[in-house]
Structures are given as structure tokens and as C-alpha cells.
Design an enzyme around this catalytic site. Sequence first.
Site, mmCIF file in Angstrom:
data_model
loop_
_atom_site.group_PDB
_atom_site.id
_atom_site.type_symbol
_atom_site.label_atom_id
_atom_site.label_comp_id
_atom_site.label_asym_id
_atom_site.label_seq_id
_atom_site.Cartn_x
_atom_site.Cartn_y
_atom_site.Cartn_z
ATOM 1 N N ALA A 128 -61.059 -20.670 -5.170
ATOM 2 C CA ALA A 128 -62.366 -21.239 -4.858
ATOM 3 C C ALA A 128 -62.272 -21.990 -3.539
ATOM 4 O O ALA A 128 -61.265 -22.635 -3.255
ATOM 5 C CB ALA A 128 -62.827 -22.158 -5.961
ATOM 6 N N ASP A 129 -63.319 -21.885 -2.746
ATOM 7 C CA ASP A 129 -63.438 -22.748 -1.573
ATOM 8 C C ASP A 129 -63.854 -24.139 -2.003
ATOM 9 O O ASP A 129 -63.425 -25.133 -1.446
ATOM 10 C CB ASP A 129 -64.494 -22.204 -0.611
ATOM 11 C CG ASP A 129 -64.013 -20.944 0.078
ATOM 12 O OD1 ASP A 129 -62.870 -20.543 -0.205
ATOM 13 O OD2 ASP A 129 -64.775 -20.380 0.864
ATOM 14 N N GLY A 130 -64.729 -24.162 -2.995
ATOM 15 C CA GLY A 130 -65.187 -25.451 -3.494
ATOM 16 C C GLY A 130 -65.671 -25.290 -4.915
ATOM 17 O O GLY A 130 -66.167 -24.231 -5.296
#
Lengths: 632, 395
Positions: free
Chosen positions: B290-292
Site C-alpha cells: 500500500a502507498d497509504g
Amino acid sequence: MDSRRVPRTVSDPKVRQVGFFAPAAPLDRSESGPPAPTSSSPPVSDVSPTGNSLSPVMIPPPRHLSTDLSRHFPLGPPVSPLRVARAADTSIPVGSYNPSEFSTPPATAEDPLSPRWGRRGSSGKFATSLPAGGFDMALAKQKNAVNLPPDGGSNVEVQKEQKAVSGKALKEKTTKAERRALQEAQRAAKAAAKGEGSKTPAAAVNTANSNAGKPVKAVSQKKDSSSIAASEKKGGDRQLDKDRKKDVPHPRMQFDDANRVEKAKKRSVVKQTEAKNRVELFRHLPQYEHGTQLPELESKFFQLDTVHPAVYKVGLRYLAGDISGGNARCIAMLQAFQESIKDYSTPPEKSLIRDLTTKINGYVSFLIECRPLSISMGIAIRFLKTRIAQLPLNLSESEAKVHLISDIDRFISEKIILADKVIVKHAVTKIRDGDVLLTYASSSAVEMLLLHAHELGKQFRVVIVDSRPKLEGQKLLRRLVGKGINCTYTHINAVSYIMHEVSRVFLGASSVLSNGTVYSRVGTACVAMVAHQFHVPVLICCEAYKFHERVQLDSICSNELGDPDAISKVSGRKEINTLDGWANSENLQLLNLTYDATPSDYVSMIITDYGMIPPTSVPVIVREYRREHLWI
Amino acid sequence: MWYRSASFILDKQQQQQQQNDTVTNPESRPLSPASTAMAAENPNANISMYYQTRAAHHGVVTNDWLAQAQAAVGGNTDDSVSDNYVSGGEEENKRYSVVDEFNNWRKQPELAEAVAAIRALASVIRSSQATTMMELEIELKKASDALKSWDTTSISLTAGCDLFMRYVTRTSALEYEDFNSAKSRLLERAEKFGEISYKARRIIAMLSQDFIFDGCTILVHGFSRVVLEVLRTAAQNKKLFRVFCTEGRPDRTGLRLSNELAKLDVPVKLLIDSAVAYSMDEVDMVFVGADGVVESGGIINMMGTYQIALVAKSMNKPVYVAAESYKFARLYPLDQKDMVPALRPIDFGVPIPSKVEVETSARDYTPPQYLTLLFTDLGVLTPSVVSDELIQLYL
């Protein structure tokens, strides 16, 4: 609540006193006595047997009574036969604080005492101190007859027995003058009970409780101090629950229980007439014929003594429907309470904490009679009561009042007004240029949001969905169009048509329950479901104080029924008269719900003063909010 | 939040630490104020720096990117990531820039951007000449703001800075009367935070081992260092599994992942991005990074994650997300367009007519209902717990 305070406030210093002090100590205690009925209480010397200068108005506060007693014990046995008899009857010094016995011992405990006052020969005191006792007795009798405590008949048996015994003792010992005095007192009590109206039971319970408890304790305290302290506290806590039951009709009273409804009616100020044909599933909810009592109540305005005029006014406005909306009702109620607190002065023999709570309870039950409480109001009331209960005992009356008033002010500004501003700040980030926002009915938070977004120069269009019979959306529409916002107005019948062009749905809420269910104006669930079906995000704007730990799965078990006539008739259109005269038909049941529950599946986001959260996180907010609430 | 970090798992597995030798003692890296490759301001504001860095780190460099990078830095291409700068001396602290420091740290391919930011902020404290707590805090705030504004598209950078500020400044340090001891306490905390963040990947790898069973087929999308770590650990634990790698257009991150896995002797099959639904019936679980991680419990990740999650959901396959807790961000996207767009150039191989519009967004949002579990260094969480953690942290 108040009854819990009784044993604690009185017993706490006592424990200390017994442990460390010689019998002379009580004097000292009563001077610094925390819950002393503050400014109007007479100095201790006045109450002492030698000081006969009591005016009839000055009722010796019960706590002084007890100190008097305890101060006299070492000197001799002035009342010993009686006291011993009584003590033998109850046979458990601790017992007077057992919640099971709580309802009657007050009377028995007080009976032997009052003559004793008389014997000391101060007639003024006699007359004034008695009403409380006689009052209790009247009340206790009444209670025995009508209001059997739910936890079993055995208690009642015991109580009756005690009463008989003590009554016998009374007969033997009292002189003619004393008996006459007693009679007089009872008569006075009856009169008072009549006058007091709906508030009586609550108040009386409290006074009974407080008056009776203390002398008993003064006696028993000598015997065994430590065990008393412990058991008293326990008993007190349990009393709280019981007391609450009697105080006010429970906000969620089951109105299909004929017994309770009957009792509640006896107490009520507002004589609501109930609608006849109710829908089977909703029998448990109160349903009244609307609009019939208003003129009558208005005429009563100047005769009412139990309810403060400000509260009365607010109640009438609820009844008439002038004030609606969770926040508005909550603020109006709190401001009325502020007024009443301003005008409040503690009756001489009572303590502010207990008496004010009783008063507030009375107001609340009046407001419930006018219109069932909204959840926001319930929470605000709970807040106010805890604030009263937490008042430091050494505050003077005026200080305490200032405290409470500023607390209420802070609640209004922090939890409602400021919270709304924060919500608007968060929510406005979710409005983009070119959006079409849909809202249902009229929510103050959503209105503020739309106005703010418009002020920021965002380009958006608003669809206001409305429904009969309240047509609240029209007022919102008027205000928004007045500000120059581009609006579309439609009824809920067309919601599935209009939804495909909508990009965001903003809804208000009456409450958010801890399973994420949104409890809001009826129709909200429908709008949310349609929006969900169309993949339009549904945003709920709700202040954190309205979050409730309750869990509700449907709209049936807790709801509010509106005026059934409102849906059978259309105002201003005489030609729609199909249902005229059908209201009394056995086969016609009209259902006008006020709220509904939107399952959390249909909610994308809840915007509160703590930020934007998913509906699954409501319990976290409830938990954190509670914690903050405790130490604010 | 951080003190609950499940780092004890690491302590149990000390012997495995040696294998993690790709990073050689990052703490000892000298400062280098001379790094001019990345200027203090983002050279090309239109392009997501985050994805450029990733591209550089992962060694998959597109032609477009090369051209742009060269144009931006004036011929000084800097993708030799393991370059060691010689310290230019710390006397030049006057023009000390947190962004330079950050860029320094960032050059290590194994070091996550957020950890780099955390290290950079820690060095801000270390080199600060402030004499009061207030001054120090303001300085720290400025530095973190500078970092955040340097690359607004990187969620983990923003979240890492925010968390650092919360974690470090919300301490008992303010109770110290002596400024120096307070400062050293802050520093200690900052370093601890950096340490925890650095270890996070290992912890996640340990936690996720229970979910990988012998004979399973794992679908992986894009290149994620956490996911690679998870798979590597699984391979080391002698688990038998095979991996489907998506190609990960446009920067072909899947190719790199398949390279890495092939080195570990894990059977790998490469799919083009559009073959996900075709091969989903063979897949036992989907693993993504995940990036965020956003407040709803959903994730923002490389483009294509959402559709994979949708396909997996419709076929009832579990979707697991591996993400360090410094990626937890206070964001709440309502839909795909409700995010700060992270754009990146796309190389189609053939010239595109100017009339044709190209969707250059680099990432999408996967709502929580399509995710099964999140593996974080706080433990294995369901999506709804993310919000609880965030509320408790920021409240």
C-alpha cells in the site's frame, strides 16, 4: 441520583468522626458540614434544644437533627425506649439503607422521632419539623397501597410489620398533645402532597429518604462504624437505580403496559389524550392527539408552581412544534434549565445537589410529557445531572449556581456550536466544484455546511428532498435560495429519479448509535439506500455529543409517533377528504413515524467534531468522548 | 500506537537478521550537504516524485522518465542509488536543509520514504541550535512541513512526518526543566521511532507467515518491498508456494518482483495486468502493498489494485494488504477522484496523437469492503481497526 448522595455525603464525615474523634466531634462536623443547606440554614445553636427562637419558617435541617441526637446520647437516654424498640424492629442497624427496605422505613424511622421533638417543648420546632415526617408517612402508606416495589412482596411484609410495631410503640408512648400534633402534621402533609402535583413522588421519596436515613444512622453509627460505611455506600448505589425508576416516567416507557401508563398519567401535568387506533407494532410508543391541550396549558401558565416558567414555555413550544431539530431543542432546553437554576434557591432543609436534581427530574418529566425527548436532549440532561452531582460540597449556593450555569454555557458552545463549526470545516473539503449535493429534510449542520461552501465560492448545486407531512425542507430551501444557492426541490417520491445526477448526499442525524446505525428523520434511510444503490457516497453530519452507546436494529423499538391526523389530511386542500371521519374506524390504523434507523451499510462516512470516521468507528468515539466527558 | 509494536517477534528471530544484509548500517551514513541532484524544490511539480523515486529504486527506468529527469536536473542523472557521498563536513549547517538530508536517506533502495523522512527529522533535532523547547518544536514543524510540501503526492511521507510529530513531541520531554536533557529525550524517542519504523517490515513478514500455506498460489500486484519481504521470509521458511506477478504497467514493477522471486527459487508466473480475472480461479490469496492506508480502512495503492480486489471479492478470494503503520494517513477518500492525484508519465511505446487524452494517474483507492486483512507492525488488523488506531493517535 440524589438518594445516592444522601448516604455518602452524610456518612463520609461520620466514618472519619467515629474513627478518630470523641463523641463531642459532631458539633465540629456540622459546622463544616459540606452538604449543609447553605445560606438559609440556621446556625447550629438555633437548633439545639435550648435555643427556642426558631421561627416557624426555619425548619431545622435534618442533618442537624442527627447531630443533635448523637450529641445527646452520651448525656443520657432521652428517647431510649423508643429508639431501642425501633432498633430492635429493624434489627439491622445497616438495614435502613438496604434498598429493599428503603421505601417504608423512612416512616417508621421518623415516627418516634417527631414526638421526641415535641417533648422537648419547642412547639415551633414541633410544627415545622413534623411535616417532613408526616409527609413521609403519608407517602409510605400510599406506596404500600399502590406502588409495590417490583422486587417482591416479602419486603413489604417486613415493612408492614415494622410499621405495626412502631405504631404500637407510638401509641403507648405519646401524650395527647403529641398525638394531636401528629395529626396536624399528617393533614399538612396531605395538603402539601396535593399542592405539589406531579413532582411529589420524586421529591417526597427524596425527603423521606434523607430525613429518615440520618437519625437511624446516628443511632447505628455508634455500634459499628466500619461495616456501616461499606454497606451504606452499596445500598445507596442500588437505591439510585430504584429511585430513578420512580422519579420520572422512563423515557422509553412501554406504553402498551396499561398499569404504568395509568400511573404516569396520574402524575402528569399535561393531560394528553391518547389516539385510539394505533398500529399493532407500535403500541409501546406514546401516541397522543395533537394540538388539543395547548390552549389549556397556556392558561395554566400562571398557576403552575412545580415547573419553572422558562421550562414551561419551552415545553409548550415543543408541544406546538415551534422548536424542532435535535440541536435546537437541546439548546432551548438547556437555556431554560439555566433560567431555572438562576432562580433556584435551596429550600431550607434540603441540600442543593439533591434538591436541584429532583427539580430537574421534574422538569424533564414535564418535557417528556410535552414531547418525547430526543437523544441529544437525553445526553444533555445526563451531562447536567452529572455536573450537579459532581459539584464540590463546599461551594456556596450562589457559587454552585454560577458553576452550573457556566457549565451549561460551555456545553452549548463547545459541544454544539463549536462542534458544528468543526464539522463544517471537515465536510467542506468533500465538496468539489461542479458537485450536485443532495440533502433530505432540514438539518442545521448541513445547512451551515452548504452556506459555508457557498461563501467559499464553491460551485455546486443542491437538491433538497422533502416529504410530507412536515415539509421541513421548504424552510431550508427558502434560506438557501435566499443566499443565492442553486437549488432543486423535490419530494421523496422522486428520489430514485433525481439520484443519478447527484454526486454527494449530505444528511443530518438525530443520533448515531454505536453499531453505526444512524437515527434520523423518517425518510433518511430511504434516501441513503437509494444513494447506496446508485453508488453515491452518503455523508452524515453529526456532532459527537449525539453519539449514543445504544444499539438499535430497526425503527420499531424506539421511535416517536407523530400526529396521525397529519397524514390523513392535507392542509389547505378540502377536496381530499376521503378519510374524513374514518379516524375512529376499528379497521383503520394510521402510522406517522418521526424517526427511522439507517443501517450503517448505507453510510459512507460520518463527519463529527473528531474528524471524518467510518461508521464502524462510532464505538471509539463514544468511548473517547465519554472519557473526555468525565474529566472536563 | 507505537509502543504496541509487535517487535518482540523480531527479537525471537534474531538469527534471521543476518540475511537482511541489503542495507548496510544506514545510521552511519554521513551527511552530505553537497547533494545537488535533488534540489530543495521539487523539480517537476507535475510528476509524482514518489513514483520517480520508486522507479529509480526499482531499477525500472522508462524512457520518458529518463528524458524528464535529465531535463529537470540539467544533465545530471542520478540513479546510481548506492553511491556513497563523502561527507562535506557539517560546518555548513547554516544552509542545512532537511530536504537534502531526506534525499540522502532516500537514496537507499531498502529504506522506505517515510523512514527516510523520520531519520531526516531526527537529524533536524540533532543538529538544531535551538535553545528552548518552543524553538525546537517550531523548527521541527517547519522541517516537516518542508518535507511534506516537497512531495505532496507521497502519502507515506506525509503520514510519517505527522506521526513523527505526534510521537516525538507528545512525550514527557516537556516536563524536563533542563533543555538539553529534554532534547536528548526527544532525540532518543525520535531514534526509537526510526528504529521501529525500520523494523516494521520484518515484523510484518513474521506476522504474515501464518497465512501462507504449502501449495498456495499468491497473486501479487506491483512491486512492494513489504510483500517481497513477506515472500522472501516464506521461502526461507521452506514454504512451498507459487506466485503470480502482474506486469505492473507502466513502470513494469512486476517484472522486477518476478526477478527477485526467481532469485529465491520461488516459482513465478508473470501475467499481464489484464489477465487477472482470467487467472483468479487458480489464485488462493491476493497480496498487495500500500502507498497509504486511509481512515476508512481502505488503501491507496498502485493503479490496478482496486480492480484486482474487485475480481478477488467476486470470486471470494482473500485480499491481504501488507503495510507498515507509518503509512496510516488521516485521509478519507470517498471515491477514486477524491484524492490528490499522483501523475506519472506513461510510455506506450508508440507516439500518441495529441488529441488523445491519457489517464496518467498512478494509483487508485480500494475501499475497505474489498480487503480481508491488513498486516501491519501493530498486528494483523481488520480494515475497521485502522480508523480506531488513527483516532486514538490523533485525538
